[in-house]
Design a protein around this motif. Structure first.
Motif, PDB file in Angstrom:
ATOM      1  N   VAL A   1      13.151  20.542  58.164  1.00  0.00           N
ATOM      2  CA  VAL A   1      14.366  19.614  57.300  1.00  0.00           C
ATOM      3  C   VAL A   1      14.836  19.091  57.502  1.00  0.00           C
ATOM      4  O   VAL A   1      14.822  17.796  57.517  1.00  0.00           O
ATOM      5  CB  VAL A   1      13.790  20.628  55.557  1.00  0.00           C
ATOM      6  CG1 VAL A   1      14.636  19.730  54.676  1.00  0.00           C
ATOM      7  CG2 VAL A   1      12.698  20.870  55.277  1.00  0.00           C
ATOM      8  N   ARG A   2      15.951  19.637  57.969  1.00  0.00           N
ATOM      9  CA  ARG A   2      17.356  18.822  58.783  1.00  0.00           C
ATOM     10  C   ARG A   2      16.354  17.618  59.539  1.00  0.00           C
ATOM     11  O   ARG A   2      17.619  16.460  60.073  1.00  0.00           O
ATOM     12  CB  ARG A   2      18.582  20.006  59.631  1.00  0.00           C
ATOM     13  CG  ARG A   2      19.645  18.895  59.550  1.00  0.00           C
ATOM     14  CD  ARG A   2      20.799  20.328  60.465  1.00  0.00           C
ATOM     15  NE  ARG A   2      20.215  20.385  61.793  1.00  0.00           N
ATOM     16  CZ  ARG A   2      19.629  19.720  62.720  1.00  0.00           C
ATOM     17  NH1 ARG A   2      20.430  18.892  62.724  1.00  0.00           N
ATOM     18  NH2 ARG A   2      19.554  19.707  63.486  1.00  0.00           N
ATOM     19  N   ILE A   3      16.239  18.290  60.412  1.00  0.00           N
ATOM     20  CA  ILE A   3      15.727  17.523  62.070  1.00  0.00           C
ATOM     21  C   ILE A   3      15.094  15.905  61.661  1.00  0.00           C
ATOM     22  O   ILE A   3      15.377  14.823  61.656  1.00  0.00           O
ATOM     23  CB  ILE A   3      14.925  18.196  63.225  1.00  0.00           C
ATOM     24  CG1 ILE A   3      15.991  19.471  63.468  1.00  0.00           C
ATOM     25  CG2 ILE A   3      13.951  17.230  64.170  1.00  0.00           C
ATOM     26  CD1 ILE A   3      15.009  20.019  64.897  1.00  0.00           C
ATOM     27  N   ARG A   4      13.904  16.203  61.026  1.00  0.00           N
ATOM     28  CA  ARG A   4      13.299  15.194  59.826  1.00  0.00           C
ATOM     29  C   ARG A   4      13.674  14.084  59.344  1.00  0.00           C
ATOM     30  O   ARG A   4      13.279  12.907  59.392  1.00  0.00           O
ATOM     31  CB  ARG A   4      11.919  16.045  58.815  1.00  0.00           C
ATOM     32  CG  ARG A   4      10.949  16.674  59.703  1.00  0.00           C
ATOM     33  CD  ARG A   4       9.689  16.877  58.701  1.00  0.00           C
ATOM     34  NE  ARG A   4       8.499  17.474  59.768  1.00  0.00           N
ATOM     35  CZ  ARG A   4       7.340  18.228  58.699  1.00  0.00           C
ATOM     36  NH1 ARG A   4       7.493  19.137  58.089  1.00  0.00           N
ATOM     37  NH2 ARG A   4       7.122  18.381  59.759  1.00  0.00           N
ATOM     38  N   GLU A   5      14.847  15.057  58.237  1.00  0.00           N
ATOM     39  CA  GLU A   5      15.761  13.799  57.324  1.00  0.00           C
ATOM     40  C   GLU A   5      16.788  13.320  58.756  1.00  0.00           C
ATOM     41  O   GLU A   5      16.812  12.319  58.189  1.00  0.00           O
ATOM     42  CB  GLU A   5      16.075  14.714  56.493  1.00  0.00           C
ATOM     43  CG  GLU A   5      15.877  15.370  55.201  1.00  0.00           C
ATOM     44  CD  GLU A   5      16.226  16.338  54.662  1.00  0.00           C
ATOM     45  OE1 GLU A   5      17.882  16.427  54.927  1.00  0.00           O
ATOM     46  OE2 GLU A   5      16.308  16.590  53.190  1.00  0.00           O
ATOM     47  N   ASP A   6      17.559  14.011  59.483  1.00  0.00           N
ATOM     48  CA  ASP A   6      18.021  13.131  60.724  1.00  0.00           C
ATOM     49  C   ASP A   6      17.172  12.226  61.074  1.00  0.00           C
ATOM     50  O   ASP A   6      17.632  10.277  61.180  1.00  0.00           O
ATOM     51  CB  ASP A   6      18.691  14.243  62.280  1.00  0.00           C
ATOM     52  CG  ASP A   6      19.532  14.847  60.768  1.00  0.00           C
ATOM     53  OD1 ASP A   6      20.068  14.952  60.066  1.00  0.00           O
ATOM     54  OD2 ASP A   6      19.749  15.688  61.442  1.00  0.00           O
TER      55      ASP A   6
ATOM     56  N   ALA B   1      16.742   9.270  58.772  1.00  0.00           N
ATOM     57  CA  ALA B   1      17.758   8.467  58.611  1.00  0.00           C
ATOM     58  C   ALA B   1      18.202   7.566  59.726  1.00  0.00           C
ATOM     59  O   ALA B   1      18.324   6.186  59.782  1.00  0.00           O
ATOM     60  CB  ALA B   1      19.025   9.141  58.123  1.00  0.00           C
ATOM     61  N   GLN B   2      17.542   7.803  60.866  1.00  0.00           N
ATOM     62  CA  GLN B   2      17.777   7.014  62.032  1.00  0.00           C
ATOM     63  C   GLN B   2      17.184   6.256  62.192  1.00  0.00           C
ATOM     64  O   GLN B   2      17.409   5.070  62.753  1.00  0.00           O
ATOM     65  CB  GLN B   2      17.516   7.868  63.515  1.00  0.00           C
ATOM     66  CG  GLN B   2      18.893   9.170  63.566  1.00  0.00           C
ATOM     67  CD  GLN B   2      18.810  10.059  64.845  1.00  0.00           C
ATOM     68  OE1 GLN B   2      18.474   9.739  65.063  1.00  0.00           O
ATOM     69  NE2 GLN B   2      19.877  10.851  64.864  1.00  0.00           N
ATOM     70  N   ALA B   3      15.820   6.217  61.728  1.00  0.00           N
ATOM     71  CA  ALA B   3      14.412   5.108  61.287  1.00  0.00           C
ATOM     72  C   ALA B   3      14.957   4.390  60.241  1.00  0.00           C
ATOM     73  O   ALA B   3      15.104   3.284  61.089  1.00  0.00           O
ATOM     74  CB  ALA B   3      13.337   5.423  61.828  1.00  0.00           C
ATOM     75  N   GLU B   4      15.408   4.672  59.501  1.00  0.00           N
ATOM     76  CA  GLU B   4      16.018   3.771  58.444  1.00  0.00           C
ATOM     77  C   GLU B   4      17.198   2.417  59.136  1.00  0.00           C
ATOM     78  O   GLU B   4      16.878   1.889  58.824  1.00  0.00           O
ATOM     79  CB  GLU B   4      16.702   4.304  57.550  1.00  0.00           C
ATOM     80  CG  GLU B   4      15.152   5.101  56.757  1.00  0.00           C
ATOM     81  CD  GLU B   4      15.160   5.521  55.272  1.00  0.00           C
ATOM     82  OE1 GLU B   4      16.879   5.932  55.606  1.00  0.00           O
ATOM     83  OE2 GLU B   4      14.742   6.247  54.341  1.00  0.00           O
ATOM     84  N   ALA B   5      18.111   3.474  59.643  1.00  0.00           N
ATOM     85  CA  ALA B   5      19.171   2.506  60.646  1.00  0.00           C
ATOM     86  C   ALA B   5      18.649   1.463  61.113  1.00  0.00           C
ATOM     87  O   ALA B   5      19.273   0.643  61.508  1.00  0.00           O
ATOM     88  CB  ALA B   5      20.425   3.350  60.637  1.00  0.00           C
TER      89      ALA B   5
END
Length: 105
Positions: free
Chosen positions: A67-72, A75-79
């Motif tokens: 879950v943490r890796i997916r959220e990271d 977030a990186q994709a959104e940025a």
């Protein structure tokens, strides 16, 4: 014959005592084996329970890390998308200015 009868009787008595001791030893060995088997079964159950607990803990940690890796990554994709939009917006704005300057005297 009286002496030989007495010797035979004594030998028979000793043999009976030895047989009783052997049987008692066998019974004691059987009880000890049963106790050892019961202890081994308990140890095995405890070990299996521990393995299951460790597996559950590992699965929980793995899920949390996933879950943490997916959220990271999200977030990186959104940025990255935001940066790309900003960059494209500035390029479109610059292109529009060029077109307007070229078209308007």
């Amino acid at each position: 014959m009286d002496a030989s009868s007495r010797i035979l009787s004594e030998l028979a008595s000793r043999e009976a005592e030895l047989d009783a001791q052997i049987e008692a030893a066998r019974e004691e060995a059987r009880r000890e084996i049963e106790a050892a088997e019961a202890e081994a079964a308990r140890i095995l159950r405890d070990a299996q329970a521990r393995v299951q607990a460790l597996q559950a803990d590992h699965n929980q940690r793995l899920t949390a890390e996933t879950v943490r890796i997916r959220e990271d990554a999200r977030a990186q994709a959104e940025a990255g998308t935001l940066r790309a939009r900003e960059h494209m917006g500035s390029r479109i704005s610059g292109a529009a200015e060029l077109v307007l300057k070229a078209v308007l005297p």
